[in-house]
Design a protein around this motif. Structure first.
Motif, PDB file in Angstrom:
ATOM      1  N   VAL A 665       0.839  -1.209   0.000  1.00  0.00           N
ATOM      2  CA  VAL A 665       0.000   0.000   0.000  1.00  0.00           C
ATOM      3  C   VAL A 665       0.866   1.249   0.000  1.00  0.00           C
ATOM      4  CG1 VAL A 665      -1.944  -1.094   1.182  1.00  0.00           C
ATOM      5  CG2 VAL A 665      -0.155   0.034   2.533  1.00  0.00           C
ATOM      6  N   SER A 666       0.237   2.354  -0.427  1.00  0.00           N
ATOM      7  CA  SER A 666       0.866   3.670  -0.373  1.00  0.00           C
ATOM      8  C   SER A 666      -0.103   4.645   0.281  1.00  0.00           C
ATOM      9  CB  SER A 666       1.208   4.167  -1.788  1.00  0.00           C
ATOM     10  OG  SER A 666       2.085   3.277  -2.435  1.00  0.00           O
ATOM     11  N   VAL A 667       0.428   5.770   0.772  1.00  0.00           N
ATOM     12  CA  VAL A 667      -0.429   6.802   1.371  1.00  0.00           C
ATOM     13  C   VAL A 667      -1.430   7.290   0.323  1.00  0.00           C
ATOM     14  CG1 VAL A 667      -0.485   9.128   2.343  1.00  0.00           C
ATOM     15  CG2 VAL A 667       1.297   7.528   3.049  1.00  0.00           C
ATOM     16  N   GLY A 668      -2.706   7.327   0.697  1.00  0.00           N
ATOM     17  CA  GLY A 668      -3.762   7.756  -0.213  1.00  0.00           C
ATOM     18  C   GLY A 668      -4.537   6.613  -0.822  1.00  0.00           C
ATOM     19  N   ASP A 669      -4.002   5.382  -0.726  1.00  0.00           N
ATOM     20  CA  ASP A 669      -4.726   4.229  -1.262  1.00  0.00           C
ATOM     21  C   ASP A 669      -5.995   3.969  -0.454  1.00  0.00           C
ATOM     22  OD1 ASP A 669      -2.768   3.893  -3.106  1.00  0.00           O
ATOM     23  OD2 ASP A 669      -1.859   2.104  -2.190  1.00  0.00           O
ATOM     24  N   GLU A 670      -7.036   3.522  -1.155  1.00  0.00           N
ATOM     25  CA  GLU A 670      -8.255   3.082  -0.477  1.00  0.00           C
ATOM     26  C   GLU A 670      -8.263   1.561  -0.444  1.00  0.00           C
ATOM     27  OE1 GLU A 670     -11.644   4.855  -2.376  1.00  0.00           O
ATOM     28  OE2 GLU A 670     -11.465   6.699  -1.209  1.00  0.00           O
ATOM     29  N   ILE A 671      -8.399   0.981   0.738  1.00  0.00           N
ATOM     30  CA  ILE A 671      -8.349  -0.473   0.885  1.00  0.00           C
ATOM     31  C   ILE A 671      -9.462  -0.943   1.812  1.00  0.00           C
ATOM     32  CG2 ILE A 671      -5.853  -0.584   0.469  1.00  0.00           C
ATOM     33  CD1 ILE A 671      -5.488  -0.839   3.508  1.00  0.00           C
ATOM     34  N   LEU A 672      -9.881  -2.192   1.614  1.00  0.00           N
ATOM     35  CA  LEU A 672     -10.843  -2.814   2.517  1.00  0.00           C
ATOM     36  C   LEU A 672     -10.114  -3.345   3.734  1.00  0.00           C
ATOM     37  CD1 LEU A 672     -13.145  -4.831   0.079  1.00  0.00           C
ATOM     38  CD2 LEU A 672     -13.763  -2.805   1.395  1.00  0.00           C
ATOM     39  N   VAL A 673     -10.676  -3.046   4.913  1.00  0.00           N
ATOM     40  CA  VAL A 673     -10.088  -3.551   6.157  1.00  0.00           C
ATOM     41  C   VAL A 673     -11.206  -4.046   7.069  1.00  0.00           C
ATOM     42  CG1 VAL A 673      -7.997  -2.137   6.109  1.00  0.00           C
ATOM     43  CG2 VAL A 673     -10.089  -1.216   7.122  1.00  0.00           C
ATOM     44  N   LYS A 674     -10.855  -4.986   7.918  1.00  0.00           N
ATOM     45  CA  LYS A 674     -11.808  -5.526   8.885  1.00  0.00           C
ATOM     46  C   LYS A 674     -11.347  -5.175  10.289  1.00  0.00           C
ATOM     47  CE  LYS A 674     -14.092  -9.841  10.304  1.00  0.00           C
ATOM     48  NZ  LYS A 674     -14.213 -11.304  10.023  1.00  0.00           N
ATOM     49  N   VAL A 675     -12.288  -4.731  11.140  1.00  0.00           N
ATOM     50  CA  VAL A 675     -11.965  -4.402  12.526  1.00  0.00           C
ATOM     51  C   VAL A 675     -11.849  -5.701  13.316  1.00  0.00           C
ATOM     52  CG1 VAL A 675     -12.681  -3.182  14.602  1.00  0.00           C
ATOM     53  CG2 VAL A 675     -13.185  -2.200  12.363  1.00  0.00           C
ATOM     54  N   MET A 676     -10.656  -5.946  13.832  1.00  0.00           N
ATOM     55  CA  MET A 676     -10.399  -7.182  14.565  1.00  0.00           C
ATOM     56  C   MET A 676     -10.527  -6.984  16.072  1.00  0.00           C
ATOM     57  SD  MET A 676      -9.948  -8.996  11.962  1.00  0.00           S
ATOM     58  CE  MET A 676      -9.543 -10.554  12.752  1.00  0.00           C
ATOM     59  N   GLU A 677     -10.165  -5.768  16.534  1.00  0.00           N
ATOM     60  CA  GLU A 677     -10.137  -5.552  17.980  1.00  0.00           C
ATOM     61  C   GLU A 677     -10.128  -4.057  18.279  1.00  0.00           C
ATOM     62  OE1 GLU A 677      -7.209  -6.611  21.789  1.00  0.00           O
ATOM     63  OE2 GLU A 677      -6.401  -6.463  19.768  1.00  0.00           O
ATOM     64  N   ILE A 678     -10.789  -3.684  19.383  1.00  0.00           N
ATOM     65  CA  ILE A 678     -10.663  -2.344  19.955  1.00  0.00           C
ATOM     66  C   ILE A 678     -10.181  -2.545  21.382  1.00  0.00           C
ATOM     67  CG2 ILE A 678     -11.831  -0.185  20.549  1.00  0.00           C
ATOM     68  CD1 ILE A 678     -13.931  -0.847  18.443  1.00  0.00           C
ATOM     69  N   ASP A 679      -8.939  -2.165  21.656  1.00  0.00           N
ATOM     70  CA  ASP A 679      -8.371  -2.482  22.976  1.00  0.00           C
ATOM     71  C   ASP A 679      -8.909  -1.540  24.045  1.00  0.00           C
ATOM     72  OD1 ASP A 679      -6.966  -0.092  22.853  1.00  0.00           O
ATOM     73  OD2 ASP A 679      -5.074  -1.016  22.261  1.00  0.00           O
ATOM     74  N   ASN A 680      -8.468  -1.761  25.281  1.00  0.00           N
ATOM     75  CA  ASN A 680      -9.017  -1.002  26.413  1.00  0.00           C
ATOM     76  C   ASN A 680      -8.601   0.468  26.410  1.00  0.00           C
ATOM     77  OD1 ASN A 680      -6.354  -1.288  27.104  1.00  0.00           O
ATOM     78  ND2 ASN A 680      -6.714  -2.603  28.886  1.00  0.00           N
ATOM     79  N   GLN A 681      -7.689   0.852  25.521  1.00  0.00           N
ATOM     80  CA  GLN A 681      -7.322   2.252  25.350  1.00  0.00           C
ATOM     81  C   GLN A 681      -8.006   2.884  24.138  1.00  0.00           C
ATOM     82  OE1 GLN A 681      -3.109   3.119  25.715  1.00  0.00           O
ATOM     83  NE2 GLN A 681      -2.779   1.231  26.881  1.00  0.00           N
ATOM     84  N   GLY A 682      -8.920   2.146  23.504  1.00  0.00           N
ATOM     85  CA  GLY A 682      -9.655   2.659  22.362  1.00  0.00           C
ATOM     86  C   GLY A 682      -8.927   2.536  21.048  1.00  0.00           C
ATOM     87  N   ARG A 683      -7.760   1.847  21.022  1.00  0.00           N
ATOM     88  CA  ARG A 683      -7.010   1.691  19.781  1.00  0.00           C
ATOM     89  C   ARG A 683      -7.644   0.603  18.933  1.00  0.00           C
ATOM     90  NH1 ARG A 683      -1.124   1.406  22.630  1.00  0.00           N
ATOM     91  NH2 ARG A 683      -2.286  -0.307  23.612  1.00  0.00           N
ATOM     92  N   VAL A 684      -7.721   0.876  17.621  1.00  0.00           N
ATOM     93  CA  VAL A 684      -8.412  -0.029  16.696  1.00  0.00           C
ATOM     94  C   VAL A 684      -7.374  -0.825  15.905  1.00  0.00           C
ATOM     95  CG1 VAL A 684     -10.040  -0.187  14.782  1.00  0.00           C
ATOM     96  CG2 VAL A 684     -10.318   1.616  16.520  1.00  0.00           C
TER      97      VAL A 684
END
Length: 708
Positions: A665-684
């Motif tokens: 990937v490069s900056v600006g690319d649009e890609i499909l991603v799946k949310v696997m986890e949101i940790d206890n600090q709110g990081r995705v």
């Protein structure tokens, strides 16, 4: 010497201190109710004012913001012109007191009520009205009839004397009654369609409460009241009066019996000219006396005609309403208009809809800080065929506008049903009796034309009264016109719907009104009101289904309250950007409600879309089309929603081992991603690999279904 007297009203202490402050005033008192304190000063000139035909009474109600611990808003940090509420209170103090001064008293009298401390449970307005009466009674000014004032609420079917702030919030009625120990002198009321019998009972309840406060005032006067000055009255020369009456009486009677207003006025002007020609030279220094005699002759003839001959100046029955016509939609670019005509009284109402943030901001001593519905009333000189400079609204205009506002406000939809600020302007085009009540009907017509979903239509009517000298005869009159108001004894205005009363305002020139008069006026007003509403319904019976194309449209979103900050952004940057991009207006509230206003549906939908993205929550397991914003050695940061980023670890970028993030990937690319986890600090934590796997599985499943 300081004098103090106390009593209990509705469980709270009412206290008066005299002699403590304002030593140079004729009378100055501290009056307190609970922790609400008002200073009242009364003074009068030593001599009557020459050359006037009215009583020069002035009442000032001064609101000091320090009374509620506020510093005035705006650039100039001091109280400026009186607030609308202060002006209405000053009018409310004036009206019950003025008729009780000696007839013919022409000394300048000033009453100044200064609010020093406010406890919201205890109304400073009611306290000031009682204080004004007591200060006059204690003073040397020739005023002797104590007037008490009480407020009454209606909560769960029970009358509440002097309701607290919490009780006022749930009360369906707000009633203020002023009375002497013998009669009611003034009534102000607003309510949520109060039945006539309930309103009559509430007035009776208030009158009984007033009697106790009158007794308290009389006790104070007996203990420390001053000796009263003997007023000077100007006497009219008996010879002059006899000559003018003999010369003009028959001519005036002929004029007063002309039914057409314009023809009658022409003949009256001709009679004035004849009187002037006959007497001005002989009595050059008594022109004002001649004018007063002429007025008294007219008044005597009109009152006798009505009281003893059962005939009204225009020939109507005593309970008859003048001819009515209604029209809507007469102005093409406004949001709603209504033209209401009753006889020679005509008012045009114009409705304008706006964003909720366009509500009026109130900077005063009450706990009310905004007003969503605004009613403004204009009374230009041309409405009575006269000329005078066009200046800002006076106390009368403010009072009439407030009365119509009270009449209409209970019928408006809630903010949830109709998230608009609403302004109605009543333009009086022609005036011959009760323009304030005509403005109620004109306003309703305008609101219906604007598509505002009001509960039901309302209308108002003014009732009048003619009595004889000993009050043994009373004639209550429906729909008074100018001449009946001018020469009559009462202006009893009642507004409401088919279900009940929404507003009352009563003024009288007498020392009070009988029970019979009050009940008759309220009952007859209902009959007239229903007739007027029927005429209005023939014009427009329900709100228009479509608003004017020039009226703004509202779009309401409800989001989690903690998401509002995402819409506003740091320093308001985000919301400003949305407004600049779409051209809409946006209101936000702390409870999570977002209102978007625009005349352009495309722009509004774009704003809705942006806000939905901003407030959308990230959910584990969902797939997003995100944009790569930053690359690091250990992975790529991807923005999946506005201002919401997650990390795709290098190990989650592809099915095969990845040596460098930049290989995929490069900056600006649009890609499909799946949310696997949101940790206890709110990081995705995101995964491109799992998103591709899920997409491939979905594709295979769809192909299988097609083959089957």
């Amino acid at each position: 010497m300081i004098h103090t007297i106390e009593t209990i009203v509705a469980g709270r202490k009412l206290k008066v201190e005299y002699g403590k402050v304002g030593m140079l005033s004729d009378c100055a008192i501290f009056m307190s109710y609970g922790e609400t304190v008002v200073l009242v000063n009364t003074n009068a000139s030593e001599k009557p004012r020459d050359g006037i035909d009215f009583f020069p009474l002035s009442v000032e109600y001064e609101e000091k913001l320090y009374a509620v611990g506020k510093i005035p808003g705006g650039f100039i940090k001091r109280e400026a012109r009186p607030s609308e509420r202060a002006i209405l209170t000053a009018r409310g103090i004036d009206r019950p007191l003025r008729p009780l001064f000696p007839k013919g008293y022409k000394n300048d009298v000033q009453i100044v009520c200064t609010v020093l401390s406010v406890e919201q449970d205890n109304s400073p307005e009611i306290l000031a009205m009682n204080g004004a009466s007591l200060a006059l009674c204690i003073s040397s000014i020739p005023f002797t009839d104590a007037v008490a004032t009480v407020s009454v609420g209606l909560v769960d079917g029970k009358f509440i004397l002097s309701p607290t702030a919490d009780e006022r919030k749930v009360s369906v009625m707000k009633l203020t009654v002023c009375a002497t120990k013998d009669n009611v002198t003034m009534i102000e009321a607003s309510g949520d369609e109060i039945a006539e019998d309930v309103m009559i009972a509430a007035i009776d309840f208030a009158f009984e409460a007033c009697k106790k406060i009158v007794a308290f005032q009389e006790e104070a006067v007996a203990k420390f009241g001053k000796k009263k000055n003997i007023p000077e009255f100007k006497k009219i020369d008996e010879t002059l009066e006899s000559e003018v009456r003999k010369f003009s009486f028959d001519m005036v009677k002929t004029a007063m019996y002309i039914m057409d207003k314009d023809e009658r006025n022409v003949m009256v002007d001709q009679i004035k000219a004849k009187i002037s020609a006959e007497f001005d030279e002989k009595y050059a220094d008594k022109k004002s006396d001649i004018g007063e005699i002429f007025y008294n002759i007219q008044k005597e003839i009109v009152r006798n005609m009505m009281l003893n001959e059962n005939r009204r100046p225009d020939g109507r029955a005593f309970d008859e309403v003048r001819p009515i016509s209604c029209e809507v939609g007469i102005l093409p670019r406004t949001h709603g208009t209504g033209l209401f005509t009753r006889g020679l009284t005509q008012v045009m109402g114009v409705a304008t809809l706006g964003a909720l943030k366009e509500a009026q901001i109130l900077d005063g001593i009450s706990d009310e800080d905004t007003k969503r519905y605004m009613h403004h009333y204009n009374f230009p000189a041309y409405s009575v065929g006269e000329t005078k400079p066009m200046r800002g609204p006076g106390r009368r205009e403010i009072g009439h506008g407030a009365l119509a506002e009270k009449a209409v406000e209970p019928l408006l939809p809630s903010v949830e049903e109709f998230p608009y600020s609403i302004r109605v302007v009543s333009e009086v085009l022609s005036s011959n009796g009760s323009t304030s009540q005509a403005s109620v009907s004109a306003s309703i017509l305008a609101l219906l034309d604007a598509g505002v979903p009001i509960k039901r239509p309302a209308a108002g009517i003014a009732m009048g009264l003619i009595t004889n000298d000993d009050l043994s005869k009373e004639k209550v009159i429906t729909d008074i016109q100018g001449i009946e108001d001018f020469f009559g004894d009462m202006d009893f205005k009642v507004a409401g719907t088919v279900n009940g009363i929404t507003a009352i305002q009563v003024d009288t020139k007498l020392h009070g009104l009988s029970n019979y008069c009050i009940k008759t006026a309220i009952i007859d007003a209902k009959k007239a009101r229903l007739h007027i509403i029927g005429k209005m319904n023939e014009c427009i019976a329900a709100p228009r289904s479509e608003m004017s194309k020039y009226a703004p449209r509202m779009y309401v979103l409800n989001v989690a309250p903690d998401k509002i900050r995402d819409v506003i952004g740091k320093g308001g940057a985000t919301i400003k950007k949305i407004i600049a991009e779409t051209g809409v207006k946006i209101d936000t509230s702390d409870d999570g409600k977002i209102v978007i206003m625009s005349n352009d549906g495309v722009s509004a939908n774009r704003a809705v879309e942006i806000i939905e993205q901003l407030t959308k929550s990230v959910k584990v397991g969902e797939i997003y089309l995100g944009k790569v914003t930053k690359i690091a050695a250990f992975g790529a940061f991807v923005e999946i929603l506005p201002n919401k980023e997650g990390l795709v670890h290098i190990s989650k970028l592809d099915f095969e081992r990845v040596n460098k993030v930049e290989d995929i990937v490069s900056v600006g690319d649009e890609i499909l991603v799946k949310v696997m986890e949101i940790d206890n600090q709110g990081r995705v934590n995101l995964s491109r690999r799992d998103a591709m796997k899920d997409s491939e599985n979905e594709k295979k499943e769809n192909e299988k279904k097609l083959n089957e």
